[in-house]
Design a protein around this motif. Structure first.
Motif, PDB file in Angstrom:
ATOM      1  N   ALA A  21      19.119 -34.712   8.342  1.00  0.00           N
ATOM      2  CA  ALA A  21      19.731 -34.849   7.020  1.00  0.00           C
ATOM      3  C   ALA A  21      21.115 -34.197   6.996  1.00  0.00           C
ATOM      4  O   ALA A  21      21.337 -33.134   7.586  1.00  0.00           O
ATOM      5  CB  ALA A  21      18.829 -34.211   5.973  1.00  0.00           C
ATOM      6  N   HIS A  22      22.039 -34.856   6.312  1.00  0.00           N
ATOM      7  CA  HIS A  22      23.369 -34.304   6.038  1.00  0.00           C
ATOM      8  C   HIS A  22      23.588 -34.389   4.535  1.00  0.00           C
ATOM      9  O   HIS A  22      23.175 -35.366   3.893  1.00  0.00           O
ATOM     10  CB  HIS A  22      24.452 -35.094   6.770  1.00  0.00           C
ATOM     11  CG  HIS A  22      24.317 -35.089   8.268  1.00  0.00           C
ATOM     12  ND1 HIS A  22      24.918 -34.143   9.065  1.00  0.00           N
ATOM     13  CD2 HIS A  22      23.638 -35.915   9.100  1.00  0.00           C
ATOM     14  CE1 HIS A  22      24.620 -34.387  10.330  1.00  0.00           C
ATOM     15  NE2 HIS A  22      23.844 -35.451  10.388  1.00  0.00           N
ATOM     16  N   PHE A  23      24.289 -33.398   3.978  1.00  0.00           N
ATOM     17  CA  PHE A  23      24.494 -33.365   2.537  1.00  0.00           C
ATOM     18  C   PHE A  23      25.951 -33.051   2.212  1.00  0.00           C
ATOM     19  O   PHE A  23      26.609 -32.286   2.923  1.00  0.00           O
ATOM     20  CB  PHE A  23      23.601 -32.316   1.869  1.00  0.00           C
ATOM     21  CG  PHE A  23      22.133 -32.624   1.956  1.00  0.00           C
ATOM     22  CD1 PHE A  23      21.534 -33.463   1.040  1.00  0.00           C
ATOM     23  CD2 PHE A  23      21.363 -32.075   2.970  1.00  0.00           C
ATOM     24  CE1 PHE A  23      20.181 -33.756   1.122  1.00  0.00           C
ATOM     25  CE2 PHE A  23      20.011 -32.356   3.060  1.00  0.00           C
ATOM     26  CZ  PHE A  23      19.417 -33.202   2.127  1.00  0.00           C
ATOM     27  N   SER A  31      27.311 -29.558  -8.295  1.00  0.00           N
ATOM     28  CA  SER A  31      25.904 -29.193  -8.411  1.00  0.00           C
ATOM     29  C   SER A  31      24.973 -30.266  -7.870  1.00  0.00           C
ATOM     30  O   SER A  31      23.762 -30.061  -7.828  1.00  0.00           O
ATOM     31  CB  SER A  31      25.554 -28.911  -9.871  1.00  0.00           C
ATOM     32  OG  SER A  31      25.778 -30.072 -10.663  1.00  0.00           O
ATOM     33  N   LEU A  32      25.519 -31.400  -7.464  1.00  0.00           N
ATOM     34  CA  LEU A  32      24.724 -32.508  -6.955  1.00  0.00           C
ATOM     35  C   LEU A  32      24.887 -32.632  -5.447  1.00  0.00           C
ATOM     36  O   LEU A  32      26.011 -32.600  -4.941  1.00  0.00           O
ATOM     37  CB  LEU A  32      25.156 -33.824  -7.605  1.00  0.00           C
ATOM     38  CG  LEU A  32      24.708 -34.110  -9.039  1.00  0.00           C
ATOM     39  CD1 LEU A  32      25.425 -35.356  -9.541  1.00  0.00           C
ATOM     40  CD2 LEU A  32      23.212 -34.308  -9.109  1.00  0.00           C
ATOM     41  N   ARG A  33      23.773 -32.808  -4.756  1.00  0.00           N
ATOM     42  CA  ARG A  33      23.825 -33.047  -3.308  1.00  0.00           C
ATOM     43  C   ARG A  33      23.608 -34.524  -3.036  1.00  0.00           C
ATOM     44  O   ARG A  33      22.600 -35.111  -3.457  1.00  0.00           O
ATOM     45  CB  ARG A  33      22.754 -32.248  -2.584  1.00  0.00           C
ATOM     46  CG  ARG A  33      22.928 -30.758  -2.591  1.00  0.00           C
ATOM     47  CD  ARG A  33      22.084 -30.086  -1.506  1.00  0.00           C
ATOM     48  NE  ARG A  33      20.752 -30.665  -1.369  1.00  0.00           N
ATOM     49  CZ  ARG A  33      19.861 -30.268  -0.463  1.00  0.00           C
ATOM     50  NH1 ARG A  33      20.159 -29.298   0.386  1.00  0.00           N
ATOM     51  NH2 ARG A  33      18.662 -30.818  -0.406  1.00  0.00           N
ATOM     52  N   PHE A  82      18.639 -41.622  -5.519  1.00  0.00           N
ATOM     53  CA  PHE A  82      17.899 -42.382  -4.518  1.00  0.00           C
ATOM     54  C   PHE A  82      17.704 -41.545  -3.253  1.00  0.00           C
ATOM     55  O   PHE A  82      18.482 -40.632  -2.966  1.00  0.00           O
ATOM     56  CB  PHE A  82      18.633 -43.677  -4.157  1.00  0.00           C
ATOM     57  CG  PHE A  82      18.781 -44.647  -5.289  1.00  0.00           C
ATOM     58  CD1 PHE A  82      17.864 -45.681  -5.467  1.00  0.00           C
ATOM     59  CD2 PHE A  82      19.825 -44.530  -6.197  1.00  0.00           C
ATOM     60  CE1 PHE A  82      17.993 -46.577  -6.514  1.00  0.00           C
ATOM     61  CE2 PHE A  82      19.963 -45.420  -7.242  1.00  0.00           C
ATOM     62  CZ  PHE A  82      19.043 -46.447  -7.407  1.00  0.00           C
ATOM     63  N   GLY A  83      16.692 -41.898  -2.472  1.00  0.00           N
ATOM     64  CA  GLY A  83      16.500 -41.285  -1.173  1.00  0.00           C
ATOM     65  C   GLY A  83      16.384 -39.777  -1.229  1.00  0.00           C
ATOM     66  O   GLY A  83      15.693 -39.204  -2.080  1.00  0.00           O
ATOM     67  N   LYS A  84      17.102 -39.113  -0.331  1.00  0.00           N
ATOM     68  CA  LYS A  84      17.084 -37.654  -0.276  1.00  0.00           C
ATOM     69  C   LYS A  84      18.153 -37.025  -1.157  1.00  0.00           C
ATOM     70  O   LYS A  84      18.252 -35.787  -1.230  1.00  0.00           O
ATOM     71  CB  LYS A  84      17.269 -37.180   1.172  1.00  0.00           C
ATOM     72  CG  LYS A  84      16.134 -37.568   2.118  1.00  0.00           C
ATOM     73  CD  LYS A  84      16.333 -36.949   3.495  1.00  0.00           C
ATOM     74  CE  LYS A  84      15.195 -37.310   4.442  1.00  0.00           C
ATOM     75  NZ  LYS A  84      15.324 -36.639   5.758  1.00  0.00           N
ATOM     76  N   SER A  85      18.964 -37.840  -1.807  1.00  0.00           N
ATOM     77  CA  SER A  85      19.973 -37.305  -2.712  1.00  0.00           C
ATOM     78  C   SER A  85      19.322 -36.745  -3.972  1.00  0.00           C
ATOM     79  O   SER A  85      18.192 -37.095  -4.325  1.00  0.00           O
ATOM     80  CB  SER A  85      20.977 -38.390  -3.091  1.00  0.00           C
ATOM     81  OG  SER A  85      21.792 -38.740  -1.992  1.00  0.00           O
ATOM     82  N   ASP A  86      20.056 -35.880  -4.674  1.00  0.00           N
ATOM     83  CA  ASP A  86      19.559 -35.304  -5.914  1.00  0.00           C
ATOM     84  C   ASP A  86      19.401 -36.371  -6.988  1.00  0.00           C
ATOM     85  O   ASP A  86      20.058 -37.432  -6.943  1.00  0.00           O
ATOM     86  CB  ASP A  86      20.503 -34.210  -6.403  1.00  0.00           C
ATOM     87  CG  ASP A  86      20.370 -32.922  -5.597  1.00  0.00           C
ATOM     88  OD1 ASP A  86      19.422 -32.816  -4.803  1.00  0.00           O
ATOM     89  OD2 ASP A  86      21.219 -32.032  -5.776  1.00  0.00           O
TER      90      ASP A  86
END
Length: 298
Positions: A21-23, A31-33, A82-86
């Motif tokens: 994972a990359h963010f 405040s959002l990843r 969506f997905g691994k995002s916040d």
């Protein structure tokens, strides 16, 4: 804004998805990843693969190794929600303009140039709006089953019905919606992977609001202006459509006819349903690699 974050345990042991994972922090207060997959040589020419409605970067799991093995850098972001995002938990927290701002912040944070953009269905509106904001960063566009409506085309009753269902239905089964768009049966483990981002319905505000968000006009974009931009686009524009998706059938014609960069390109029809990434991943990846041959040869 209340932000939900899907626990990483939901993503363990997903089939064919070994990617770390990359963010990137996005949003006005950082405040959002936003999560993304980054696979391939770090200095290679980037290929940005944008998922459409319901999906996430998992959609491109079979294609990214083929693109990377050809010497390209495969990047697949998960849109916020969506997905691994916040995931902000209110549908009112999402809009076309916010999605576009978040995606642009991600692009600029990675300082990507010479980008090949791969976009899907109606989320192509979002992708092409990004190109319109940052045209010098993009070298070519590959549009898969892309629908680019005219100014009022999205006011059709069927669009309104789908938006109402997505927003208000107590039942919003994301894996089954993906399965409806494929011609091959997905394995139970694959269906579970599409459900992994959503532990419960609170996490689906982004997915539920997406259809409505795409109908909104941000302050610096309307559909006529987007078409004016596309009608001046001289760089390669390649369509890649499927032979079994009635919802996007024929949508390639205005793109090929009206966009100068589409002239003489190797436009392709592949065997599959709406999600070519699932039904024709090898062939779709070859379309991308072949389109990037001039970059690879440089």
């Amino acid at each position: 804004m209340r932000i939900l974050r899907t626990d990483e345990s939901r993503f363990r042991d997903l089939p064919d998805f070994p990617y770390p994972a990359h963010f990137t922090d996005v949003g006005t207060d950082s405040s959002l990843r936003l999560h993304y997959v980054d696979h391939g040589p770090a200095q290679a020419a980037p290929v940005v693969m944008l998922h459409g409605e319901h999906g996430w970067s998992y959609l491109y799991r079979h294609m990214m190794p083929l693109v990377a093995d050809a010497g390209l850098r495969a990047l697949a972001p998960d849109l916020i929600g969506f997905g691994k995002s916040d995931k902000p938990d209110s549908q009112q927290d999402y809009s076309f303009e916010k999605h576009l701002d978040w995606l642009e912040q991600w692009l600029l944070s990675l300082d990507l140039h010479d980008v090949t953009l791969v976009c899907q269905n109606r989320s192509s509106l979002l992708a092409l709006a990004l190109v319109m904001r940052q045209p010098d960063r993009f070298s070519r566009i590959i549009a898969a089953n892309a629908v680019i409506p005219w100014a009022h085309e999205d006011d059709a009753p069927v669009s309104g019905l789908w938006q109402m269902f997505a927003r208000y239905s107590p039942w919003f089964p994301v894996p089954q919606l993906i399965q409806l768009g494929t011609t091959r049966p997905l394995a139970k483990s694959e269906l579970a992977a599409y459900d992994a981002p959503f532990p419960d319905d609170r996490y689906k505000a982004g997915a539920r609001s997406f259809a409505g968000a795409l109908r909104q006009h941000p302050r610096d974009l309307n559909r006529q202006r987007l078409w004016n931009f596309l009608e001046s686009w001289q760089k390669p524009f390649i369509t890649c459509f499927s032979d079994s998706d009635t919802g996007t059938r024929g949508a390639h014609r205005p793109l090929q006819r009206r966009i100068p960069g589409a002239l003489g390109q190797p436009h392709t029809t592949l065997s599959g349903g709406h999600f070519l990434q699932e039904d024709a991943s090898d062939s779709f990846a070859r379309v991308i690699v072949d389109a990037c041959r001039p970059t690879l040869a440089a």
